[in-house]
Structures are given as C-alpha cells and as structure tokens.
Write an enzyme that holds these catalytic residues in place. Structure first.
Site, short mmCIF file in Angstrom:
data_model
loop_
_atom_site.label_atom_id
_atom_site.label_comp_id
_atom_site.label_asym_id
_atom_site.label_seq_id
_atom_site.Cartn_x
_atom_site.Cartn_y
_atom_site.Cartn_z
N GLY A 169 10.90 8.22 6.76
CA GLY A 169 12.20 7.50 7.15
C GLY A 169 13.23 8.15 6.16
CB ALA A 205 9.67 3.11 6.45
CD GLU A 226 7.13 9.57 9.53
OE1 GLU A 226 6.76 10.67 9.76
OE2 GLU A 226 8.28 8.89 9.85
CD GLU A 282 12.39 8.69 11.01
OE1 GLU A 282 12.42 7.68 10.34
OE2 GLU A 282 11.87 9.03 12.15
N1 DAK Z 1 6.36 3.01 0.57
C1 DAK Z 1 5.83 1.85 -0.26
N2 DAK Z 1 5.73 2.35 -1.53
C2 DAK Z 1 5.86 3.96 -1.71
C3 DAK Z 1 5.97 4.71 -0.68
C4 DAK Z 1 6.34 4.20 0.51
N3 DAK Z 1 6.71 5.03 1.51
N4 DAK Z 1 6.12 5.93 -1.37
C5 DAK Z 1 5.51 5.76 -2.46
N5 DAK Z 1 5.43 4.45 -2.78
C6 DAK Z 1 5.20 4.03 -4.26
C7 DAK Z 1 3.37 3.98 -4.41
O1 DAK Z 1 2.94 3.17 -3.70
C8 DAK Z 1 3.48 3.95 -5.95
O2 DAK Z 1 3.67 2.47 -6.19
P1 DAK Z 1 2.76 1.88 -7.48
O3 DAK Z 1 1.31 2.14 -7.03
O4 DAK Z 1 3.13 2.60 -8.77
O5 DAK Z 1 2.99 0.40 -7.40
C9 DAK Z 1 4.86 4.46 -6.41
O6 DAK Z 1 5.70 4.42 -5.32
C10 DAK Z 1 4.68 5.90 -6.87
O7 DAK Z 1 4.18 6.69 -5.79
P2 DAK Z 1 2.86 7.69 -6.46
O8 DAK Z 1 2.11 6.92 -7.22
O9 DAK Z 1 2.00 7.96 -4.76
O10 DAK Z 1 3.51 9.11 -6.46
P3 DAK Z 1 3.16 10.54 -6.27
O11 DAK Z 1 4.01 11.35 -7.22
O12 DAK Z 1 1.54 10.68 -6.56
O13 DAK Z 1 3.02 10.74 -4.93
C11 DAK Z 1 4.41 10.65 -2.60
C12 DAK Z 1 4.50 10.81 -4.29
C13 DAK Z 1 5.52 10.68 -2.01
C14 DAK Z 1 3.62 12.20 -2.24
C15 DAK Z 1 3.23 9.64 -2.44
O14 DAK Z 1 3.83 8.55 -2.90
C16 DAK Z 1 3.29 9.45 -0.93
O15 DAK Z 1 2.68 10.02 0.10
N6 DAK Z 1 4.04 8.17 -0.43
C17 DAK Z 1 4.20 8.13 1.13
C18 DAK Z 1 4.93 8.80 1.76
C19 DAK Z 1 4.98 8.41 3.35
O16 DAK Z 1 3.96 8.40 3.96
N7 DAK Z 1 6.10 8.18 3.90
C20 DAK Z 1 6.38 7.83 5.28
C21 DAK Z 1 6.14 6.23 5.37
S1 DAK Z 1 6.47 5.87 7.16
C22 DAK Z 1 10.74 2.52 12.21
C23 DAK Z 1 11.37 3.60 12.08
C24 DAK Z 1 11.02 4.44 11.17
C25 DAK Z 1 10.16 4.10 10.09
C26 DAK Z 1 9.60 2.83 9.96
C27 DAK Z 1 10.00 1.76 11.14
N8 DAK Z 1 11.16 1.54 13.31
C28 DAK Z 1 11.81 2.01 14.35
C29 DAK Z 1 11.21 0.15 13.31
C30 DAK Z 1 9.61 5.21 9.08
C31 DAK Z 1 8.41 4.94 8.67
C32 DAK Z 1 8.05 5.92 7.49
O17 DAK Z 1 8.70 6.42 7.04
#
Ligand code: DAK
Length: 258
Positions: free
Chosen positions: A109, A66, A132, A112
């Site tokens: 997400g 997400a 998460e 998911e």
């Molecule tokens: N959200 C927003 N931007 C993201 C992102 C994300 N999840 N993942 C990556 N980006 C963006 C980065 O901020 C970066 O943007 P800029 O800085 O260039 O503007 C760009 O994508 C490239 O990312 P990186 O520079 O970080 O790239 P790397 O190759 O170094 O790393 C990575 C790739 C995938 C390991 C890293 O980006 C990372 O750890 N990303 C976050 C992964 C994460 O934590 N995912 C879980 C998110 S929480 C809900 C139910 C479910 C959910 C929500 C609500 N409800 C019931 C309401 C779900 C929640 C989630 O999924």
C-alpha cells in the site's frame, strides 16, 4: 492547523508538506493514518496560499504497506466496509500537484500511495515492491493497475507474482520515479521541485495535471477532446494574457491564479 496522531503537517512557503509519522511501524498505513492523510491533503488543496504538496515518510521507510496487524483477522466483509481503498482514491481527487518524497521501504500500500501521487522523488536507498503475494493476497489499491501502466507488464508481473523489489535506479529506469538523489537531500529535492511548480500559473498547473491523469483513465479521443477544451478555456484566464504579454515584453510573468 489541526493536530494529528499519525502525520505531521508543515507549510514551507507555498508548499504543503505531510510527513507520515508511525516510525515504529515503518509508517504502515492503518485506517487512522490514511484518514488523516486524506483530510490533511484536502485542507492543503483548499488553501489558496499552497501551490503544491509533498508527502514523505522517514529515511528508513516511506511506508511498509498497509498495516498487517490491523488486517490479519478481518473478514472480507469487514475489509469491504472499512473502505480502505476509497481513502487512497481520495488522493487522486486532490487538484494540486502531489509529489511523493520516498526513501527506504516503499512497499504494498505504500507503493500504491506513492503511485497515487503525481510524481516520485526517490532517495538512492529507496526500494519499491508489492510483496502482498508473501501474505497470500494481491495488491488491492492500484498495485496491479497503476503499476502495470507505469512499469509495463513484464516488470509488474515479476513484482506482483514474485515479490521483485526495485532499487531506486531501476524504478527510475522503468518510469516509476522522476528523480533519484542521495538520501541526505531527497526531501529538499522534492520540496524544491514542488516550490518550482507552486510558482507557476496555478490554473494551467491544475488543468495540466488533470489532463495527464486522464490519459490513464479514458480513451484517447476523449482525453484529446478534453485536453483541447481545457486549452481553449485557459484563454479565458488573466494568467494566459499575463504569460503571453510577459513573453513579448521580455519580463517574468506575475501569476494571479485567475
Ligand atoms: N504492517 C504492520 N507492521 C509492520 C509492517 C506492516 N506492513 N511493516 C513493518 N511493520 C512493523 C514490524 O512488525 C515491526 O514491528 P515490531 O515487531 O517492532 O513491533 C516494525 O515495523 C519494524 O519492522 P521489521 O522489524 O520487520 O524491520 P526490518 O527492517 O527487519 O524489515 C521490512 C523491514 C519492510 C522488510 C519488513 O518489516 C516487512 O516485510 N514488512 C511488511 C511489508 C509488507 O508485506 N507490506 C505489504 C502489506 S499488505 C486494501 C488495498 C490495499 C491494501 C490493503 C487493503 N483494500 C482494498 C481494502 C494493501 C495491502 C498491503 O500493503
């Protein structure tokens, strides 16, 4: 077909293809993307010329979860009212088979979303995770429930509590993924699997998908009873007659979907 902001939609013969298209954000799932994805899937589901659907991202990322930037300042009530979850649940209501073609990051997400599809074809570079916990939260759209039912308690605990990521081969070994192929052909593989399914008897495909999904959502006795009713129902279709006659006459069946 409508023009979307965050996805691309193509039709390949009898297969609908939806590409998540926020490359700069690694296809992070924001409200716009999820809304467009579900809308596109519903249109493809209603299109009688389409028999199966593939959802894919890019080679680098299926989806990195997400959109954290969209959620960071949200209150609990705002999260509830945005109703993000019901959009992912919308994928479960698609009647045609949906195959996720996954390469690169498939996180949070994103995982998911992939698990909401019916099958996953992965490139050998795919990585699956529920990170998460690093953000101080837990999965909220199936990443504990669907994941535990798929990979089992032991692996799900490590993924959710300690950010263990799975390689594509591990994901296959644990039953999350159907097939793993080299990165240069994962999309073709998914499209070709979808095309094979799209050329089969449509009503039997629909009932088969629904019956298997029920196995994860209902008691065994109810699932068995429903499976039996669907089996009997299919004997009212032209395609059952055609399929069995074609076998006896040693020819290929011609499905009509009625
Ligand atoms: N959200 C927003 N931007 C993201 C992102 C994300 N999840 N993942 C990556 N980006 C963006 C980065 O901020 C970066 O943007 P800029 O800085 O260039 O503007 C760009 O994508 C490239 O990312 P990186 O520079 O970080 O790239 P790397 O190759 O170094 O790393 C990575 C790739 C995938 C390991 C890293 O980006 C990372 O750890 N990303 C976050 C992964 C994460 O934590 N995912 C879980 C998110 S929480 C809900 C139910 C479910 C959910 C929500 C609500 N409800 C019931 C309401 C779900 C929640 C989630 O999924």
């Amino acid at each position: 077909m409508s023009v979307y902001e965050t996805i691309l939609v193509e039709i390949h013969d009898k297969v609908g293809l939806v590409r998540l298209n926020r490359p700069k954000a690694l296809n992070a799932l924001n409200s716009t993307l999820l809304g467009e994805l579900v809308a596109a899937l519903q249109i493809l589901d209603a299109d009688t010329s389409v028999g199966a659907i593939v959802v894919t991202g890019s080679e680098r990322a299926f989806a990195a979860g997400a959109d954290i930037k969209e959620m960071v300042d949200a209150s609990a009530v705002e999260m509830l009212l945005r109703d993000f979850i019901s959009q992912i649940d919308g994928i479960r209501s698609i009647k045609k088979p949906v195959i996720a073609a996954v390469s690169g990051w498939c996180l949070g997400g994103g995982n998911e979303l992939a698990m909401s599809c019916d099958m996953i074809v992965a490139s050998d570079t795919a990585r699956f995770g529920q990170p998460e916990i690093n953000l101080g939260v837990i999965p909220g759209a199936g990443g504990t429930q669907r994941l535990a039912r798929t990979v089992g308690k032991a692996v799900a605990m490590e993924m959710v509590l300690n950010n263990r990521t799975l390689s594509a081969l591990e994901a296959q070994q644990f039953g999350l993924v159907n097939r793993v192929v080299p990165v240069d052909c994962y999309l073709e593989e998914a499209l070709s699997l979808a095309a094979e399914i799209a050329n089969r008897a449509p009503l039997a495909i629909r009932f088969g998908k629904d019956a298997i999904n029920q196995a994860f959502e209902t008691f065994l006795a109810d699932g068995l009873a429903d499976e039996r009713r669907s089996f009997y129902f299919l004997f009212s279709t032209d395609d059952q007659q055609e399929g069995m006659q074609a076998f006896i006459e040693k020819r290929d069946p011609e499905w009509k979907g009625v």
